[in-house]
Design an enzyme around this catalytic site. Structure first.
Site, PDB file in Angstrom:
ATOM      1  N   GLY A  86       0.840  -1.197   0.000  1.00  0.00           N
ATOM      2  CA  GLY A  86       0.000   0.000   0.000  1.00  0.00           C
ATOM      3  C   GLY A  86       0.873   1.244   0.000  1.00  0.00           C
ATOM      4  N   ARG A 165      -4.082  -8.278  -6.969  1.00  0.00           N
ATOM      5  CA  ARG A 165      -3.237  -9.424  -6.586  1.00  0.00           C
ATOM      6  C   ARG A 165      -3.835 -10.151  -5.382  1.00  0.00           C
ATOM      7  NH1 ARG A 165       0.965  -5.272  -8.006  1.00  0.00           N
ATOM      8  NH2 ARG A 165       0.064  -4.264  -6.191  1.00  0.00           N
ATOM      9  N   ARG A 187     -12.410  -0.885 -11.192  1.00  0.00           N
ATOM     10  CA  ARG A 187     -12.580   0.082 -12.273  1.00  0.00           C
ATOM     11  C   ARG A 187     -12.692  -0.605 -13.634  1.00  0.00           C
ATOM     12  NH1 ARG A 187      -7.452   3.377 -10.612  1.00  0.00           N
ATOM     13  NH2 ARG A 187      -6.897   1.185 -10.438  1.00  0.00           N
ATOM     14  N   ARG A 246      -7.645  -1.035   3.707  1.00  0.00           N
ATOM     15  CA  ARG A 246      -7.261   0.066   4.584  1.00  0.00           C
ATOM     16  C   ARG A 246      -8.509   0.518   5.331  1.00  0.00           C
ATOM     17  NH1 ARG A 246      -2.814  -1.371   4.112  1.00  0.00           N
ATOM     18  NH2 ARG A 246      -0.963  -0.257   3.384  1.00  0.00           N
ATOM     19  N   ASP A 270      -9.243  -6.150   9.584  1.00  0.00           N
ATOM     20  CA  ASP A 270      -7.815  -6.219   9.922  1.00  0.00           C
ATOM     21  C   ASP A 270      -7.215  -4.820   9.948  1.00  0.00           C
ATOM     22  OD1 ASP A 270      -5.319  -7.543  10.450  1.00  0.00           O
ATOM     23  OD2 ASP A 270      -4.747  -7.195   8.349  1.00  0.00           O
ATOM     24  N   GLU A 275      -5.194   3.548  13.588  1.00  0.00           N
ATOM     25  CA  GLU A 275      -4.496   2.344  14.043  1.00  0.00           C
ATOM     26  C   GLU A 275      -3.403   2.789  15.002  1.00  0.00           C
ATOM     27  OE1 GLU A 275      -3.200   0.011  10.691  1.00  0.00           O
ATOM     28  OE2 GLU A 275      -5.246  -0.312  10.015  1.00  0.00           O
ATOM     29  N   HIS A 294      -4.039  -5.295  12.182  1.00  0.00           N
ATOM     30  CA  HIS A 294      -3.308  -5.126  10.905  1.00  0.00           C
ATOM     31  C   HIS A 294      -2.164  -6.148  10.765  1.00  0.00           C
ATOM     32  CE1 HIS A 294      -2.283  -1.943   7.606  1.00  0.00           C
ATOM     33  NE2 HIS A 294      -2.009  -3.175   7.202  1.00  0.00           N
ATOM     34  N   SER A 297       0.024  -9.369   6.563  1.00  0.00           N
ATOM     35  CA  SER A 297       1.273  -9.911   5.992  1.00  0.00           C
ATOM     36  C   SER A 297       2.187 -10.512   7.054  1.00  0.00           C
ATOM     37  CB  SER A 297       2.018  -8.809   5.231  1.00  0.00           C
ATOM     38  OG  SER A 297       2.402  -7.763   6.110  1.00  0.00           O
TER      39      SER A 297
HETATM   40  P1  NDP Z   1      -3.458  -4.336  -6.408  1.00  0.00           P
HETATM   41  O1  NDP Z   1      -3.027  -3.026  -6.964  1.00  0.00           O
HETATM   42  O2  NDP Z   1      -3.066  -5.577  -7.101  1.00  0.00           O
HETATM   43  O3  NDP Z   1      -5.037  -4.355  -6.229  1.00  0.00           O
HETATM   44  C1  NDP Z   1      -5.746  -3.232  -5.856  1.00  0.00           C
HETATM   45  C2  NDP Z   1      -7.127  -3.343  -6.414  1.00  0.00           C
HETATM   46  O4  NDP Z   1      -7.858  -2.175  -6.024  1.00  0.00           O
HETATM   47  C3  NDP Z   1      -7.167  -3.411  -7.927  1.00  0.00           C
HETATM   48  O5  NDP Z   1      -7.710  -4.630  -8.324  1.00  0.00           O
HETATM   49  C4  NDP Z   1      -8.061  -2.268  -8.320  1.00  0.00           C
HETATM   50  O6  NDP Z   1      -8.967  -2.720  -9.296  1.00  0.00           O
HETATM   51  C5  NDP Z   1      -8.786  -1.919  -7.039  1.00  0.00           C
HETATM   52  N1  NDP Z   1      -9.216  -0.528  -7.076  1.00  0.00           N
HETATM   53  C6  NDP Z   1      -8.482   0.580  -7.286  1.00  0.00           C
HETATM   54  N2  NDP Z   1      -9.278   1.655  -7.355  1.00  0.00           N
HETATM   55  C7  NDP Z   1     -10.525   1.203  -7.187  1.00  0.00           C
HETATM   56  C8  NDP Z   1     -11.785   1.834  -7.160  1.00  0.00           C
HETATM   57  N3  NDP Z   1     -11.908   3.159  -7.335  1.00  0.00           N
HETATM   58  N4  NDP Z   1     -12.876   1.073  -6.955  1.00  0.00           N
HETATM   59  C9  NDP Z   1     -12.768  -0.257  -6.795  1.00  0.00           C
HETATM   60  N5  NDP Z   1     -11.601  -0.905  -6.823  1.00  0.00           N
HETATM   61  C10 NDP Z   1     -10.498  -0.187  -7.015  1.00  0.00           C
HETATM   62  O7  NDP Z   1      -2.917  -4.334  -4.902  1.00  0.00           O
HETATM   63  P2  NDP Z   1      -2.778  -5.576  -3.897  1.00  0.00           P
HETATM   64  O8  NDP Z   1      -3.847  -6.554  -4.170  1.00  0.00           O
HETATM   65  O9  NDP Z   1      -1.385  -6.040  -3.878  1.00  0.00           O
HETATM   66  O10 NDP Z   1      -3.074  -4.828  -2.499  1.00  0.00           O
HETATM   67  C11 NDP Z   1      -4.319  -4.234  -2.277  1.00  0.00           C
HETATM   68  C12 NDP Z   1      -4.338  -3.448  -0.990  1.00  0.00           C
HETATM   69  O11 NDP Z   1      -4.344  -4.312   0.122  1.00  0.00           O
HETATM   70  C13 NDP Z   1      -3.123  -2.559  -0.744  1.00  0.00           C
HETATM   71  O12 NDP Z   1      -3.261  -1.321  -1.411  1.00  0.00           O
HETATM   72  C14 NDP Z   1      -3.133  -2.397   0.756  1.00  0.00           C
HETATM   73  O13 NDP Z   1      -3.862  -1.251   1.104  1.00  0.00           O
HETATM   74  C15 NDP Z   1      -3.864  -3.628   1.264  1.00  0.00           C
HETATM   75  N6  NDP Z   1      -3.004  -4.545   2.006  1.00  0.00           N
HETATM   76  C16 NDP Z   1      -3.329  -4.836   3.310  1.00  0.00           C
HETATM   77  C17 NDP Z   1      -2.593  -5.744   4.025  1.00  0.00           C
HETATM   78  C18 NDP Z   1      -2.932  -6.053   5.429  1.00  0.00           C
HETATM   79  O14 NDP Z   1      -2.035  -6.329   6.202  1.00  0.00           O
HETATM   80  N7  NDP Z   1      -4.196  -6.047   5.817  1.00  0.00           N
HETATM   81  C19 NDP Z   1      -1.424  -6.424   3.440  1.00  0.00           C
HETATM   82  C20 NDP Z   1      -1.165  -6.043   2.076  1.00  0.00           C
HETATM   83  C21 NDP Z   1      -1.949  -5.136   1.402  1.00  0.00           C
HETATM   84  P3  NDP Z   1      -9.188  -1.864 -10.646  1.00  0.00           P
HETATM   85  O15 NDP Z   1      -7.863  -1.632 -11.245  1.00  0.00           O
HETATM   86  O16 NDP Z   1     -10.110  -2.657 -11.478  1.00  0.00           O
HETATM   87  O17 NDP Z   1      -9.834  -0.607 -10.170  1.00  0.00           O
HETATM   88  C1  DGY Z   2       0.781  -3.394   3.084  1.00  0.00           C
HETATM   89  O1  DGY Z   2       1.814  -3.936   2.680  1.00  0.00           O
HETATM   90  O2  DGY Z   2       0.249  -2.451   2.496  1.00  0.00           O
HETATM   91  C2  DGY Z   2       0.146  -3.957   4.308  1.00  0.00           C
HETATM   92  O3  DGY Z   2      -0.835  -3.189   4.833  1.00  0.00           O
HETATM   93  C3  DGY Z   2       1.110  -4.430   5.341  1.00  0.00           C
HETATM   94  O4  DGY Z   2       1.855  -5.478   4.822  1.00  0.00           O
END
Ligand code: NDP
Ligand code: DGY
Length: 329
Positions: A86, A165, A187, A246, A270, A275, A294, A297
Site C-alpha cells: 500500500g 493481486r 474500475r 485500509r 484487519d 491504528e 493489521h 502480511s
Molecule cells: P493491487 O493493486 O493488485 O489491487 C488493488 C485493487 O484495487 C485493484 O484490483 C483495483 O482494481 C482496485 N481498485 C483501485 N481503485 C478502485 C476503485 N476506485 N474502486 C474499486 N476498486 C479499485 O494491490 P494488492 O492486491 O497487492 O493490495 C491491495 C491493498 O491491500 C493494498 O493497497 C493495501 O492497502 C492492502 N493490504 C493490506 C494488508 C494487510 O495487512 N491487511 C497487506 C497487504 C496489502 P481496478 O484496477 O479494477 O480498479
Molecule cells: C501493506 O503492505 O500495504 C500492508 O498493509 C502491510 O503489509
C-alpha cells in the site's frame, strides 16, 4: 563521486526491520544507515531530523510521507522504499514532482494476506472469538442446537471489491469452499477472473447479492469512505463484511450502526482508522465485530522477504539501477 572518491550515501530507516533487510544494506557498502532503533513509530520530529540530507528513506505504512518530510530531506533524496504494498501514506504527487523514485513490496505478501483474510472471514462468520471466550468463562453449558450459529461459505455468493493481486488470491482460496457465485467490482473487468469464474458487476449488485463482502482494494480518493451507510443498507441482513485493505475505505460510524442495528450480520476488520483503534472504541463493544491489529502480511518469512525486497529496492534507487519492484506512477 567527488574527486575520484565515491561518496557514501545517507539512508534513514524509520523502524527496526527484519535482519534480512539490514544485512543486505550493510553488506552492499554503498550507504551509511541511520535507524530509528525501536519497534514503536518514529516521533514526527525525529523523522524530520532523521531524513535531513538523506539520499534514501526506508519507511513504513505508519509514516506519513508528505511535503514536510520531503522538504526536510531536501534535494539529495533519490529514493523512498516502503515496507508495504500500500502507498496511500505517501504524497505521490509531491514525490513525483521531485523526481524521487519509489519502491514497494507487491506479490511477496499476497499469499500471507489472502490466508489471513480467509482466516478472518471464517473466524467472523463462524464466531470463533465468541466461542473461545464462552469456553473460558463458563458460558458453555451443553451442546445447544441454536447456540453460536453462524454463516457458511458452501453455496454462498462472495463479492470481492478490488480483484487485484490479493483479491484474486482470496478468491482462489474461497472458491474450493463451495462458493456458488464469485462477484467482483473494480474500475475494469479482469480477464484473469475467468479462473475463479468471477462475474464483473456494478457495486450495487455486488453489495446487494453477496453473502460475504470482502474489501481488498487500494485506498484512493475514490475508495475512501466507499463502505458507508448507503452501502451497508443495501447488504443482506445475513451478510458478512470483511475488510483487509485500509481502514479509511470504511465509514466506521456507519459500520457501527449497521452492526448494532442488525442491518448486517457481522464484520471482520484487519484495518481500522485510526491504528491502533482506541480500546474504548464503540466497535470493540460489539460481539459481532472481530478486529485484528493489521496483521495481514505477518508471517515470519513474509516479513523477512518484504525487508529484503525493500532493501534491494532502496539500493537500486540509490545506485540508479533497475528496482526489483518499482512503483510506476
Ligand atoms: P493491487 O493493486 O493488485 O489491487 C488493488 C485493487 O484495487 C485493484 O484490483 C483495483 O482494481 C482496485 N481498485 C483501485 N481503485 C478502485 C476503485 N476506485 N474502486 C474499486 N476498486 C479499485 O494491490 P494488492 O492486491 O497487492 O493490495 C491491495 C491493498 O491491500 C493494498 O493497497 C493495501 O492497502 C492492502 N493490504 C493490506 C494488508 C494487510 O495487512 N491487511 C497487506 C497487504 C496489502 P481496478 O484496477 O479494477 O480498479
Ligand atoms: C501493506 O503492505 O500495504 C500492508 O498493509 C502491510 O503489509
Amino acid at each position: 563521486s567527488i574527486g575520484g572518491r565515491t561518496e557514501i550515501m545517507k539512508v534513514f530507516i524509520t523502524r527496526r526491520i527484519p535482519q534480512e533487510g539490514m544485512k543486505i544494506l550493510s553488506q552492499a557498502g554503498v550507504c551509511k544507515v541511520s535507524l530509528w532503533d525501536s519497534d514503536e513509530p518514529v516521533p514526527r520530529a525525529e523523522l524530520l531530523k532523521g531524513v535531513e540530507g538523506a539520499h534514501g528513506l526506508l519507511c513504513l505504512l505508519s509514516d506519513k510521507i508528505d511535503t514536510e518530510v520531503l522538504d526536510a530531506a531536501g534535494p539529495n533524496l533519490k529514493v523512498i522504499s516502503t515496507l508495504s504494498v500500500g502507498f496511500d501514506h505517501m504524497a505521490m504527487d509531491e514525490i513525483k514532482k521531485r523526481g524521487v523514485r519509489v519502491g514497494y513490496t507487491p506479490d511477496v505478501l499476497t499469499d500471507a494476506t489472502a490466508e489471513l483474510t480467509v482466516a478472518l472471514l471464517l473466524a467472523t462468520a463462524r464466531r470463533l472469538p465468541e466461542g473461545v471466550v464462552e469456553v473460558k468463562n463458563g458460558g458453555w453449558s451443553t451442546w445447544k442446537p441454536l447456540w453460536l450459529c453462524g454463516y457458511g461459505l458452501s453455496g454462498s455468493t462472495v463479492g470481492v471489491i478490488g480483484l487485484g493481486r490479493i483479491g484474486m488470491a482470496i478468491a482462489r482460496r474461497l472458491k474450493p469452499f463451495g462458493v456458488k457465485r464469485l462477484l467482483y467490482f473494480g474500475r475494469t473487468a479482469k480477464s484473469y477472473a475467468a479462473e475463479v469464474e468471477g462475474e464483473y458487476v456494478p457495486l450495487d449488485t455486488l453489495v446487494s447479492e453477496s453473502d460475504f463482502v470482502v474489501v481488498s482494494c487500494a485506498l484512493t480518493p475514490e475508495t475512501q469512505g466507499l463502505c458507508n451507510k448507503d452501502f451497508f443498507s443495501k447488504m443482506k441482513n445475513t451478510a458478512v463484511f470483511i475488510n483487509t485493505s485500509r481502514g479509511a475505505v470504511v465509514n466506521q460510524e456507519d459500520l457501527y450502526q449497521a452492526l448494532s442495528s442488525g442491518q448486517i450480520a457481522c464484520a471482520g476488520l484487519d484495518v481500522t482508522t485510526p491504528e491502533p483503534l482506541p480500546t474504548d472504541h464503540p466497535l470493540l463493544t460489539l460481539k459481532n465485530c472481530v478486529v485484528l491489529p493489521h496483521i495481514g502480511s505477518a508471517t515470519y518469512s513474509t516479513r523477512g522477504i518484504m525487508a529484503e525486497l525493500s532493501a534491494n529496492n532502496l539500493l537500486a534507487g540509490l545506485q540508479g539501477t533497475d528496482m526489483p519492484s518499482e512503483l510506476k506512477f
